[in-house]
Design a protein around this motif. Structure first.
Motif, PDB file in Angstrom:
ATOM      1  N   ILE A  86       0.919  -1.162  -0.139  1.00 20.34           N
ATOM      2  CA  ILE A  86      -0.092   0.124   0.070  1.00 20.34           C
ATOM      3  C   ILE A  86       1.030   1.048  -0.064  1.00 20.34           C
ATOM      4  N   ALA A  87       2.023   1.212   0.866  1.00 15.36           N
ATOM      5  CA  ALA A  87       2.782   2.422   0.908  1.00 15.36           C
ATOM      6  C   ALA A  87       4.107   1.992   1.025  1.00 15.36           C
ATOM      7  N   ALA A  88       5.227   2.615   0.397  1.00 20.79           N
ATOM      8  CA  ALA A  88       6.553   2.477   0.506  1.00 20.79           C
ATOM      9  C   ALA A  88       7.192   4.013   0.192  1.00 20.79           C
ATOM     10  N   PRO A  89       6.901   4.855   1.026  1.00 26.40           N
ATOM     11  CA  PRO A  89       7.229   6.180   0.920  1.00 26.40           C
ATOM     12  C   PRO A  89       8.734   6.492   0.441  1.00 26.40           C
ATOM     13  N   ALA A  90       9.070   7.426  -0.157  1.00 28.16           N
ATOM     14  CA  ALA A  90      10.491   7.523  -0.457  1.00 28.16           C
ATOM     15  C   ALA A  90      11.224   7.992   0.770  1.00 28.16           C
ATOM     16  N   GLU A  91      12.595   7.944   0.950  1.00 34.12           N
ATOM     17  CA  GLU A  91      13.585   8.197   2.178  1.00 34.12           C
ATOM     18  C   GLU A  91      13.313   9.807   2.194  1.00 34.12           C
ATOM     19  N   PRO A  92      13.399  10.193   3.318  1.00 34.79           N
ATOM     20  CA  PRO A  92      13.929   9.484   4.613  1.00 34.79           C
ATOM     21  C   PRO A  92      13.027   8.542   5.308  1.00 34.79           C
ATOM     22  N   SER A  93      11.771   8.257   4.994  1.00 27.72           N
ATOM     23  CA  SER A  93      10.885   7.684   5.518  1.00 27.72           C
ATOM     24  C   SER A  93      11.148   6.077   5.261  1.00 27.72           C
ATOM     25  N   ARG A  94      11.063   5.256   6.152  1.00 21.10           N
ATOM     26  CA  ARG A  94      11.393   3.721   6.199  1.00 21.10           C
ATOM     27  C   ARG A  94      10.089   3.028   6.668  1.00 21.10           C
ATOM     28  N   LEU A  95       9.109   3.693   6.575  1.00 15.68           N
ATOM     29  CA  LEU A  95       7.613   2.847   6.918  1.00 15.68           C
ATOM     30  C   LEU A  95       7.313   2.314   5.647  1.00 15.68           C
ATOM     31  N   ARG A  96       6.560   1.070   5.766  1.00 18.03           N
ATOM     32  CA  ARG A  96       6.112   0.094   4.888  1.00 18.03           C
ATOM     33  C   ARG A  96       4.697  -0.166   5.300  1.00 18.03           C
ATOM     34  N   LEU A  97       3.899  -0.322   4.400  1.00 12.84           N
ATOM     35  CA  LEU A  97       2.518  -0.778   4.827  1.00 12.84           C
ATOM     36  C   LEU A  97       1.867  -1.661   3.789  1.00 12.84           C
ATOM     37  N   TYR A  98       1.664  -2.929   4.021  1.00  7.21           N
ATOM     38  CA  TYR A  98       1.147  -4.013   3.255  1.00  7.21           C
ATOM     39  C   TYR A  98      -0.388  -4.453   3.677  1.00  7.21           C
ATOM     40  N   SER A  99      -1.455  -4.927   2.748  1.00  5.52           N
ATOM     41  CA  SER A  99      -2.263  -5.445   3.106  1.00  5.52           C
ATOM     42  C   SER A  99      -2.033  -6.966   2.615  1.00  5.52           C
ATOM     43  N   VAL A 100      -2.213  -7.923   3.525  1.00  5.31           N
ATOM     44  CA  VAL A 100      -2.196  -9.268   3.353  1.00  5.31           C
ATOM     45  C   VAL A 100      -3.215 -10.262   3.469  1.00  5.31           C
ATOM     46  N   HIS A 101      -3.451 -11.080   2.449  1.00  2.00           N
ATOM     47  CA  HIS A 101      -4.486 -11.849   2.404  1.00  2.00           C
ATOM     48  C   HIS A 101      -4.129 -13.230   2.524  1.00  2.00           C
ATOM     49  N   PHE A 102      -4.876 -13.791   3.698  1.00  2.00           N
ATOM     50  CA  PHE A 102      -4.539 -15.276   3.934  1.00  2.00           C
ATOM     51  C   PHE A 102      -5.710 -16.106   3.601  1.00  2.00           C
ATOM     52  N   ALA A 103      -5.605 -17.281   2.819  1.00  2.00           N
ATOM     53  CA  ALA A 103      -6.622 -18.238   2.768  1.00  2.00           C
ATOM     54  C   ALA A 103      -6.687 -19.231   3.837  1.00  2.00           C
ATOM     55  N   PRO A 104      -7.659 -19.724   4.150  1.00  2.00           N
ATOM     56  CA  PRO A 104      -7.858 -20.764   5.305  1.00  2.00           C
ATOM     57  C   PRO A 104      -6.531 -21.765   5.268  1.00  2.00           C
TER      58      PRO A 104
END
Length: 132
Positions: A27-45
């Motif tokens: 979802i988000a991987a901003p350019a430096e100097p930010s080191r934050l990463r945001l993912y949406s992860v979908h798991f099957a049963p």
């Protein structure tokens, strides 16, 4: 300000890091100097991560379904839509869907100075995955 209107395509979770059908959306991987990463992860049963650690910890927020999370040496905990989990820096853990339920969560991590967001370890085998 930057607006991203065309997100990247979903990527299948690699077999050396996940058991079962897992899909990731960055979802988000901003350019430096930010080191934050945001993912949406979908798991099957029955799908889940391998054991792993994050250099600065991890926040999980369950958006759909029910799943499981465990830190090394601790009990397996059920997580549900609306739950938020904080995993401490370098705490060995795994997480994933319940045995009969789908689960989606947002995962927020901060990369280390070298860009590492996770250190991946062994897969969580069927014997260690509880059929709750």
């Amino acid at each position: 300000m930057e607006i991203t209107r065309n997100p990247r395509h979903s990527e299948r979770g690699p077999a050396d890091r996940f058991t079962g059908s897992v899909w990731l959306d960055e979802i988000a991987a901003p350019a430096e100097p930010s080191r934050l990463r945001l993912y949406s992860v979908h798991f099957a049963p029955g799908s889940r991560t391998a054991w792993h650690r994050h250099p600065h910890g991890q926040v999980l927020h369950v958006t759909e379904g029910r799943g499981l999370v465990q830190c090394e040496g601790g009990p397996v905990e059920e997580i549900r839509a609306g739950d938020t989990v904080w995993i401490e820096a370098d705490e060995k853990h795994w997480h994933g869907a319940g045995p009969r339920t789908f689960m989606t969560h947002l995962a927020l991590v901060e990369a280390a100075e070298d860009g590492t967001t996770a250190v991946w370890e062994e897969l969580v085998g069927d014997a260690a995955y509880p059929a709750v």
